[in-house]
Write an enzyme that holds these catalytic residues in place. Structure first.
Site, PDB file in Angstrom:
ATOM      1  CG  MET A 101      -1.372   1.209   1.800  1.00 30.42           C
ATOM      2  SD  MET A 101      -2.432   0.781   3.223  1.00 30.42           S
ATOM      3  CE  MET A 101      -2.013   2.064   4.341  1.00 30.42           C
ATOM      4  CB  SER A 175       2.631  -4.755   2.792  1.00 29.33           C
ATOM      5  OG  SER A 175       1.830  -4.301   3.845  1.00 29.33           O
ATOM      6  CD  GLN A 176      -2.576  -2.945  -0.190  1.00 26.92           C
ATOM      7  OE1 GLN A 176      -3.350  -2.696   0.729  1.00 26.92           O
ATOM      8  NE2 GLN A 176      -2.526  -2.199  -1.280  1.00 26.92           N
ATOM      9  CG  ASP A 293       4.626  -4.783  10.923  1.00 24.76           C
ATOM     10  OD1 ASP A 293       4.191  -3.607  10.879  1.00 24.76           O
ATOM     11  OD2 ASP A 293       4.693  -5.520   9.929  1.00 24.76           O
ATOM     12  CG  HIS A 349       5.132  -3.114   7.459  1.00 27.19           C
ATOM     13  ND1 HIS A 349       4.615  -4.379   7.614  1.00 27.19           N
ATOM     14  CD2 HIS A 349       4.566  -2.620   6.335  1.00 27.19           C
ATOM     15  CE1 HIS A 349       3.758  -4.625   6.621  1.00 27.19           C
ATOM     16  NE2 HIS A 349       3.717  -3.579   5.833  1.00 27.19           N
TER      17      HIS A 349
END
Ligand SMILES: *[C@@H]1O[C@H](CO)[C@@H](O)[C@H](O)[C@H]1NC(C)=O
Ligand SMILES: *[C@@H]1O[C@H](CO)[C@@H](O)[C@H](O)[C@H]1NC(C)=O
Ligand SMILES: *[C@@H]1O[C@H](CO)[C@@H](O)[C@H](O)[C@H]1NC(C)=O
Length: 366
Positions: A101, A175-176, A293, A349
């Site tokens: 994202m 991530s996503q 994270d 992250h």
């Protein structure tokens, strides 16, 4: 007679003096030239030695320190500058990347750097960094606002049309992008995905977006507002990517009924046998969790765990979940076959070192 003699002597003296002066000047010039040459040579040697020492120090610092995306690029550039690129050896498996994202396919500080790094480590490899949309700006916006199911079918089309991928490929999602590539594995068995590597993906969704990556904090504030006002309303579901993997443990039924994307790929509504079958065709499914994270809540989601239903405090692991126990998605079968891999990196992250990447991820890219 005397006058003539004196004149001759004077002339001789003048000639001798001039000659001596010329000889002295020649000697002085030569000495100056030699000195300048020596000084120049010494300076060049000193400069070369200094540059070499600086390069060695920077390389050591980069290798030893935590490498986020930006230093990765630096390390790659340095490597390129020092050793050049080696091409030719092939027999490599193509790699598909899906960004996270707020990011895009080709940001030189993130996906661009990862692509370059992999290309250096595996000479001859074909790396495709997915772009969702026609431009980088559209790509970034779609990461926030485009229906995820539409994004997944767009990607399936792209992969099927790419002649370089027809023998199969490895996939690495950030991530996503991690859960989105899992949807690709479950829905689109052709071309075949070999290894699925999820770097900080949220396979049970998120219930909180405590921090946002990069410059997008105002967008994040707005997203939080939208999610709080009704993540599972049709309008928000259709137009906000993060709502489509929003998982409210206090309202599991609402999530199950209305989550357009995550509840579907996690077999919460109906059991789609082809999802189960396709996922099991993977050679391995690697999940990376970032132990510190600050952007994902709960972090357990990166290993397919989540809050126990009905509250938002206690978490359960994948192995403790109904999804696993009933083996609705084939994860238990994958686990028993030794194909589920749980890795962790001790950072925030998407933070990992070059050495960590080499030791843990690189083996899955061959
Ligand atoms: C290596 O092989 C792959 C697949 O056959 C191909 O896509 C790629 O372009 C090749 N790379 C080079 C440098 O020849
Ligand atoms: C299962 O998934 C496939 C691939 O996405 C889809 O074509 C099919 O309609 C789904 N079946 C059910 C029962 O949802
Ligand atoms: C979820 O869907 C089921 C079956 O369609 C329905 O009975 C139930 O009331 C729904 N629950 C919510 C909270 O929407």
């Amino acid at each position: 007679m005397i006058i003539i003699t004196i004149t001759i002597i004077i002339i001789i003296i003048i000639i001798i003096t001039i000659t001596i002066i010329i000889i002295i000047m020649i000697i002085i010039t030569t000495i100056i030239t030699i000195t300048i040459t020596i000084i120049t040579i010494i300076t060049i040697i000193i400069i070369i030695i200094t540059i070499t020492i600086i390069i060695i120090i920077i390389t050591i610092i980069i290798i030893k320190s935590k490498v986020n995306i930006q230093p990765l690029l630096l390390a790659s550039c340095l490597f390129f500058a020092v050793f050049g690129s080696v091409r030719g050896a092939n027999g490599t498996v193509p790699l598909v990347l899906w960004h996270g994202m707020g990011d895009s396919c080709c940001n030189p500080l993130s996906m661009g750097a990862v692509k370059k790094m992999v290309e250096i480590k595996i000479p001859g490899i074909y790396v495709l960094s997915l772009e969702i949309g026609k431009t980088v700006v559209e790509d970034t916006e779609n990461g926030f606002f485009m229906n995820v199911n539409d994004q997944v079918s767009l990607v399936c089309d792209t992969l099927a049309r790419d002649p370089q991928l027809k023998e199969g490929y490895n996939a690495m999602g950030f991530s996503q992008g991690g859960q989105f590539l899992r949807a690709v594995a479950q829905r689109c068995p052709s071309p075949p995905m070999r290894n699925l590597i999820s770097i900080g993906g949220q396979h049970q969704g998120v219930y909180g977006l405590p921090n946002c990556p990069g410059q997008s904090s105002h967008i994040c504030d707005w997203i939080r507002k939208m999610l709080n006002s009704g993540a599972y309303t049709g309008l928000v579901q259709n137009h906000l990517v993060q709502a489509q993997y929003w998982h409210d443990p206090l309202n599991e039924e609402l999530y199950r009924n209305h989550s357009l994307f995550l509840a579907d790929i996690n077999q919460e509504r109906v059991l789609n046998e082809s999802y189960k079958k396709n996922l099991q065709a993977l050679r391995s499914f690697v999940m990376v969790k970032f132990l510190r994270d600050s952007m994902v809540e709960p972090i357990d989601s990166e290993w397919f765990g989540f809050y126990k239903p009905g509250q938002a405090k206690e978490t359960e692991t994948l192995q403790e979940s109904v999804l696993y126990k009933e083996d609705r998605l084939g994860l238990q079968a994958l686990d028993k076959a030794g194909k589920l891999v749980f890795l962790s990196s001790d950072g925030d992250h998407l933070q990992f070192t070059d050495a960590w990447f080499n030791a843990n991820i690189l083996p899955y890219l061959h």
